[in-house]
Design a protein around this motif. Structure first.
Motif, short mmCIF file in Angstrom:
data_model
loop_
_atom_site.label_atom_id
_atom_site.label_comp_id
_atom_site.label_asym_id
_atom_site.label_seq_id
_atom_site.Cartn_x
_atom_site.Cartn_y
_atom_site.Cartn_z
N LEU A 37 0.82 -1.22 0.00
CA LEU A 37 0.00 0.00 0.00
C LEU A 37 0.85 1.26 0.00
O LEU A 37 0.43 2.29 -0.56
CB LEU A 37 -0.96 -0.01 1.19
CG LEU A 37 -2.07 -1.06 1.10
CD1 LEU A 37 -3.04 -0.92 2.26
CD2 LEU A 37 -2.83 -0.93 -0.22
N ALA A 38 2.04 1.19 0.58
CA ALA A 38 2.94 2.34 0.49
C ALA A 38 3.35 2.59 -0.95
O ALA A 38 3.39 3.74 -1.43
CB ALA A 38 4.17 2.12 1.36
N ASP A 39 3.64 1.51 -1.66
CA ASP A 39 3.97 1.63 -3.09
C ASP A 39 2.79 2.20 -3.87
O ASP A 39 2.95 3.05 -4.75
CB ASP A 39 4.37 0.27 -3.67
CG ASP A 39 5.77 -0.15 -3.26
OD1 ASP A 39 6.54 0.70 -2.78
OD2 ASP A 39 6.09 -1.35 -3.41
N CYS A 40 1.59 1.71 -3.55
CA CYS A 40 0.38 2.19 -4.24
C CYS A 40 0.16 3.67 -3.97
O CYS A 40 -0.21 4.43 -4.88
CB CYS A 40 -0.84 1.38 -3.80
SG CYS A 40 -0.87 -0.32 -4.42
N GLN A 41 0.38 4.09 -2.73
CA GLN A 41 0.23 5.51 -2.40
C GLN A 41 1.21 6.36 -3.21
O GLN A 41 0.83 7.43 -3.72
CB GLN A 41 0.47 5.72 -0.90
CG GLN A 41 0.62 7.18 -0.47
CD GLN A 41 -0.61 8.01 -0.77
OE1 GLN A 41 -1.72 7.48 -0.82
NE2 GLN A 41 -0.43 9.32 -0.98
N ALA A 42 2.44 5.91 -3.34
CA ALA A 42 3.42 6.65 -4.13
C ALA A 42 3.00 6.72 -5.59
O ALA A 42 3.15 7.76 -6.25
CB ALA A 42 4.80 6.00 -3.99
N GLU A 43 2.47 5.61 -6.11
CA GLU A 43 2.00 5.58 -7.50
C GLU A 43 0.85 6.57 -7.72
O GLU A 43 0.83 7.32 -8.70
CB GLU A 43 1.55 4.16 -7.87
CG GLU A 43 2.65 3.11 -7.86
CD GLU A 43 3.25 2.93 -9.25
OE1 GLU A 43 3.25 3.90 -10.04
OE2 GLU A 43 3.71 1.82 -9.52
N VAL A 44 -0.11 6.55 -6.80
CA VAL A 44 -1.27 7.43 -6.94
C VAL A 44 -0.85 8.90 -6.85
O VAL A 44 -1.34 9.75 -7.61
CB VAL A 44 -2.33 7.10 -5.87
CG1 VAL A 44 -3.42 8.17 -5.82
CG2 VAL A 44 -2.95 5.73 -6.14
N ALA A 45 0.07 9.21 -5.94
CA ALA A 45 0.55 10.58 -5.82
C ALA A 45 1.23 11.04 -7.10
O ALA A 45 1.05 12.19 -7.54
CB ALA A 45 1.50 10.70 -4.63
#
Length: 385
Positions: free
Chosen positions: A291-299
């Protein structure tokens, strides 16, 4: 990070839209998916709310906003709730801009006000069964009648979003054959009345996702279209299509970003509640890292689409820019949605969970509006390759 492109007016619009979706869409959305389209009367509700007229000049009944940012808010709120407004996205985001940009004053007075209220719904018909992304290869023809007062339209189109309930369809047809020097010339846009004799709505196509959005086949057999219903100049359609494609591709990127953002929020809530081996799924390091990776992707996606929105509003978004944005955002969005579904486990595969719907709906963003392969070709060409 704070988004600088959205104002207090955007947030007020967001809250109004969120309440409307929760009250009038979410409770009945499953029924809409089962029947394959939204009720025709629902489009008039969207008209009453002003959804169709945001970018339409006030003289035609719109709000006169000269920005695409409100479309971003619409995409985000619909994805947040796991729903859609059916086939009306094409009507509002594609067809109305065509009418406003290329219609005569008389045509705009005739078509735009009822299109803003939802009384007149539109669709656009470009793709044919044998052409796909090769629009220059279309074979639908429109021949001028002997008296010069109308075109006689013959041919077929497929993958037409909103075509089941459209009152007018913007049909791309050949008014003259291609030449070896110019395959793209000779294509014209006709705004065809769906009640015309010889106009037939064929199969409603069964899709992987976007189940509440009707997608149909259309056929034309000696359909008479008055010359006064031609949109723009004869033979210039391909240049019009090229002009509007950056907008179309940006709206797809907005949707893909919104889907990824919604997937992240759905999953964050799910892993906090779901327990495995006596512990919340959120407690596992793998979950946190994914989810940390996903958050970075979304940002990163958000930063890119916001920059592209600014460029579009100032008239600086190029075709290569739009292709770059669509390519990156749709590809990375697919990665995020897939990772989020994986964290749901078996429940993620069940349609009762919104992540399942998002997964199916997201897949087409890498296909329509130009496939990822076409986007790569455009970007490579812009690099001089």
């Amino acid at each position: 990070m704070r988004r600088t492109i959205l104002t207090a007016e955007h947030e007020a619009f967001r809250q109004m839209l969120r309440a409307f979706v929760a009250e009038e869409v979410v409770p009945v959305y499953g029924e809409w998916e089962r029947q394959g389209h939204v009720p025709r009367e629902f489009y008039k509700r969207l008209g009453e709310l002003g959804i169709f007229g945001i970018e339409v000049p006030e003289e035609y009944g719109g709000a006169g906003q000269r920005t695409l940012t409100y479309q971003a808010v619409v995409s985000e709120e619909l994805c947040r709730a796991g729903v859609s407004f059916g086939g009306s996205s094409v009507h509002a985001a594609l067809c109305l801009p065509y009418l406003l940009a290329h219609g005569t004053p008389e045509q705009k007075r005739r078509w735009v006000p009822p299109a803003v209220t939802g009384e007149l719904m539109t669709a656009i018909a470009m793709t044919e069964p044998g052409t796909g992304s090769d629009l220059a290869g279309m074979s639908t023809t429109a021949t001028l009648s002997e008296d010069g007062g109308s075109y006689v339209l013959n041919g077929a189109k497929t993958f037409i979003t909103g075509g089941l309930q459209a009152d007018r369809v913007l049909v791309c047809a050949r008014t003259s054959p291609p030449t070896p020097e110019d395959r793209r010339g000779g294509i014209t846009i006709l705004v065809v009345d769906a009640r015309s004799e010889g106009f037939t709505v064929g199969r409603t196509l069964e899709k992987l996702g976007l189940l509440a959005s009707d997608t149909v086949e259309l056929s034309f057999s000696d359909v008479r279209v008055p010359v006064t219903d031609r949109l723009g100049e004869e033979g210039h359609a391909f240049s019009y299509l090229a002009r509007h494609l950056p907008r179309e591709r940006l709206t797809i990127a907005l949707l893909a970003h919104a889907q990824a953002s919604a997937a992240l929020e759905f999953t964050r809530a799910y892993v906090a509640e779901r327990t495995v081996f006596g512990r919340p799924v959120a407690a596992f390091q793998n979950t946190k890292f994914v989810l940390a990776d996903c958050q970075a992707e979304v940002a990163a996606m958000r930063a890119l689409v916001d920059q592209a929105l600014t460029a579009y509003d100032t008239g600086e978004l190029t075709a290569a820019d739009a292709a770059t944005v669509k390519l990156h955002v749709t590809e990375r969005s697919a990665h995020v949605v897939d990772a989020c579904l994986q964290l749901h486990g078996g429940y993620g595969y069940m349609r009762e969970y919104p992540i399942s719907r998002l997964y199916a709906d997201n897949r087409v963003t890498r296909i329509y509006g130009g496939t990822s392969e076409v986007m790569r070709t455009i970007v490579a060409k812009s690099l001089g390759l």
